[in-house]
Design an enzyme around this catalytic site. Structure first.
Site, short mmCIF file in Angstrom:
data_model
loop_
_atom_site.label_atom_id
_atom_site.label_comp_id
_atom_site.label_asym_id
_atom_site.label_seq_id
_atom_site.Cartn_x
_atom_site.Cartn_y
_atom_site.Cartn_z
N ALA A 65 0.98 -1.11 -0.03
CA ALA A 65 0.02 0.12 0.05
C ALA A 65 0.88 1.13 -0.07
O ALA A 65 1.84 1.21 0.43
CB ALA A 65 -0.95 -0.01 1.25
N GLY A 109 0.74 -5.13 1.05
CA GLY A 109 -0.40 -5.05 0.34
C GLY A 109 -0.29 -5.76 -1.13
O GLY A 109 -1.31 -6.20 -1.68
N GLU A 112 -0.59 -9.29 -0.38
CA GLU A 112 -1.84 -9.56 0.11
C GLU A 112 -2.85 -9.55 -1.52
O GLU A 112 -3.85 -10.40 -1.44
CB GLU A 112 -2.45 -8.66 1.12
N GLU A 132 5.09 -5.15 7.12
CA GLU A 132 4.43 -4.04 7.72
C GLU A 132 4.71 -3.85 9.16
O GLU A 132 4.82 -2.65 9.76
CB GLU A 132 2.89 -4.37 7.86
N1 CO8 Z 1 4.74 3.28 -0.87
C1 CO8 Z 1 5.00 4.39 -1.51
N2 CO8 Z 1 6.02 4.52 -2.00
C2 CO8 Z 1 6.91 3.32 -2.21
C3 CO8 Z 1 6.57 2.14 -1.84
C4 CO8 Z 1 5.34 2.09 -0.96
N3 CO8 Z 1 4.68 1.17 -0.47
N4 CO8 Z 1 7.46 1.21 -2.10
C5 CO8 Z 1 8.43 2.19 -2.80
N5 CO8 Z 1 8.20 3.25 -2.92
C6 CO8 Z 1 8.68 4.27 -3.78
C7 CO8 Z 1 9.87 4.65 -3.02
O1 CO8 Z 1 9.59 5.86 -1.76
C8 CO8 Z 1 10.91 5.48 -4.15
O2 CO8 Z 1 10.25 6.53 -4.33
P1 CO8 Z 1 11.24 8.00 -4.54
O3 CO8 Z 1 11.90 7.53 -5.74
O4 CO8 Z 1 10.35 9.01 -4.83
O5 CO8 Z 1 12.15 8.06 -3.67
C9 CO8 Z 1 10.33 4.34 -5.08
O6 CO8 Z 1 9.35 3.70 -4.83
C10 CO8 Z 1 11.55 3.58 -5.40
O7 CO8 Z 1 11.77 2.94 -3.89
P2 CO8 Z 1 13.42 2.62 -3.51
O8 CO8 Z 1 14.07 3.59 -3.95
O9 CO8 Z 1 13.05 2.18 -1.86
O10 CO8 Z 1 13.68 1.24 -4.21
P3 CO8 Z 1 14.68 0.01 -3.68
O11 CO8 Z 1 14.91 -0.83 -4.75
O12 CO8 Z 1 15.83 0.61 -3.06
O13 CO8 Z 1 13.92 -0.63 -2.54
C11 CO8 Z 1 11.81 -1.91 -1.81
C12 CO8 Z 1 12.65 -1.42 -3.15
C13 CO8 Z 1 12.84 -2.85 -0.80
C14 CO8 Z 1 10.66 -2.31 -2.24
C15 CO8 Z 1 11.45 -0.64 -0.95
O14 CO8 Z 1 10.96 0.32 -1.84
C16 CO8 Z 1 10.52 -0.82 0.27
O15 CO8 Z 1 11.03 -1.31 1.17
N6 CO8 Z 1 9.33 -0.42 0.15
C17 CO8 Z 1 8.19 -0.39 1.11
C18 CO8 Z 1 7.93 -1.82 1.09
C19 CO8 Z 1 6.72 -1.89 2.16
O16 CO8 Z 1 6.96 -1.45 3.50
N7 CO8 Z 1 5.57 -2.36 1.97
C20 CO8 Z 1 4.45 -2.54 2.78
C21 CO8 Z 1 3.53 -1.21 2.88
S1 CO8 Z 1 2.30 -1.23 4.22
C22 CO8 Z 1 1.26 -2.14 3.43
O17 CO8 Z 1 1.14 -2.57 2.47
C23 CO8 Z 1 0.01 -2.26 3.93
C24 CO8 Z 1 -1.08 -2.99 3.48
C25 CO8 Z 1 -2.59 -2.51 4.05
C26 CO8 Z 1 -3.60 -2.83 3.09
C27 CO8 Z 1 -5.06 -2.32 3.74
C28 CO8 Z 1 -6.04 -2.46 2.91
C29 CO8 Z 1 -7.04 -3.24 3.35
#
Ligand code: CO8
Length: 258
Positions: A65, A109, A112, A132
């Site tokens: 998400a 998400g 999921e 998460e």
């Molecule tokens: N949300 C927003 N932006 C994101 C997300 C995200 N989940 N993941 C990556 N991005 C963005 C980064 O901020 C970055 O943006 P910018 O270039 O502007 O800084 C761009 O994508 C590229 O990401 P990275 O530079 O971090 O890329 P890397 O290759 O270094 O890393 C990763 C990739 C490991 C995937 C890293 O981006 C990461 O850890 N992302 C977050 C993963 C995460 O924590 N996901 C869980 C989110 S919470 C959730 O999903 C709850 C779901 C609840 C649903 C409820 C509905 C019912």
């Protein structure tokens, strides 16, 4: 229909939906989930379509998400407004089969969403996780519920409590994904699988999906009874007559979805 956060196309009887927010690794915001739901419902209603594939990019199916959209929300925003949750369950209304074709990250998400599909075909680059816990939240779209049903309790606890990622090999061994293919063959493989399903009898395919899903919601005895009812119903279909006649005549069946 044109969308801003997804790309849609059809190939024969198969609909392909690509999650498309490349700058945010396909992070699932409200707009994207709204469009995904609309597209799914449109393909559900389209009589030409027999199977749907959801995919992302080479780098990410979806990295979860959208954290930027959630960071400043408080309890009332989430609970009362249902801002992040309101359109996450549309996919559960889809009775046609939906395949997730996953390359790269499927986190939070994203994992999921993949689990809400009927099965997952993974590229060898796929990485799954429920990170998460590292953000100070619990999974909110079924991670703590669908993951233990897909893998073991031990593996689900490990994934949800540590937030670590598992690669495609571990995910297949654990039962989360149905098959692994080379990344450059992912879409081809998923579209072929979807095409093969779409050539079958849609009412039968829908009954099978319904019946397998029933296994998660009922006792074994109730599930068996439900399946038996579905089995009997098939004999009201022309497609049952055609399927068995084609077998006897040693030719491919020509199903009419009737
Ligand atoms: N949300 C927003 N932006 C994101 C997300 C995200 N989940 N993941 C990556 N991005 C963005 C980064 O901020 C970055 O943006 P910018 O270039 O502007 O800084 C761009 O994508 C590229 O990401 P990275 O530079 O971090 O890329 P890397 O290759 O270094 O890393 C990763 C990739 C490991 C995937 C890293 O981006 C990461 O850890 N992302 C977050 C993963 C995460 O924590 N996901 C869980 C989110 S919470 C959730 O999903 C709850 C779901 C609840 C649903 C409820 C509905 C019912």
């Amino acid at each position: 229909m044109s969308y801003e956060n997804i790309l849609v196309e059809t190939q024969g009887k198969v609909a392909l939906i690509r999650l498309n927010r490349p700058k945010a690794l396909n992070a699932l915001n409200d707009a994207l989930m709204g469009e995904l739901g609309e597209a799914l419902l449109a393909f559900e209603a389209d009589e030409q379509i027999g199977c749907i594939v959801i995919t992302g990019s080479e780098k990410a199916f979806a990295a979860g998400a959208d954290i930027l959209g959630m960071a400043s929300l408080n309890f009332i925003d989430v609970h009362k407004g249902e801002f992040i949750t309101r359109n996450w369950e549309t996919i559960r209304r889809i009775r046609k089969p939906v395949i997730a074709a996953v390359a790269g990250f499927a986190l939070g998400g994203g994992c999921e969403l993949a689990m809400m599909c009927d099965f997952i075909i993974a590229a060898d680059t796929a990485k799954f996780g429920q990170p998460e816990v590292k953000l100070g939240i619990v999974p909110g779209a079924g991670g703590t519920q669908r993951l233990p049903r897909a893998v073991s309790k031990a593996k689900a606890m490990d994934m949800c409590l540590t937030g670590r990622m598992m690669d495609a090999v571990e995910a297949e061994r654990a039962g989360l994904v149905s098959r692994i293919v080379p990344a450059d063959k992912l879409l081809e493989e998923a579209m072929t699988a979807a095409g093969n399903i779409a050539d079958l009898s849609l009412p039968v395919v829908m009954m099978i999906k319904d019946s397998v899903n029933r296994a998660y919601e009922s006792t074994l005895a109730e599930g068996i009874k439900y399946e038996r009812g579905q089995f009997y119903s098939c004999f009201a279909l022309e497609d049952q007559k055609e399927g068995m006649k084609a077998f006897i005549e040693k030719r491919p069946a020509n199903f009419k979805n009737a």
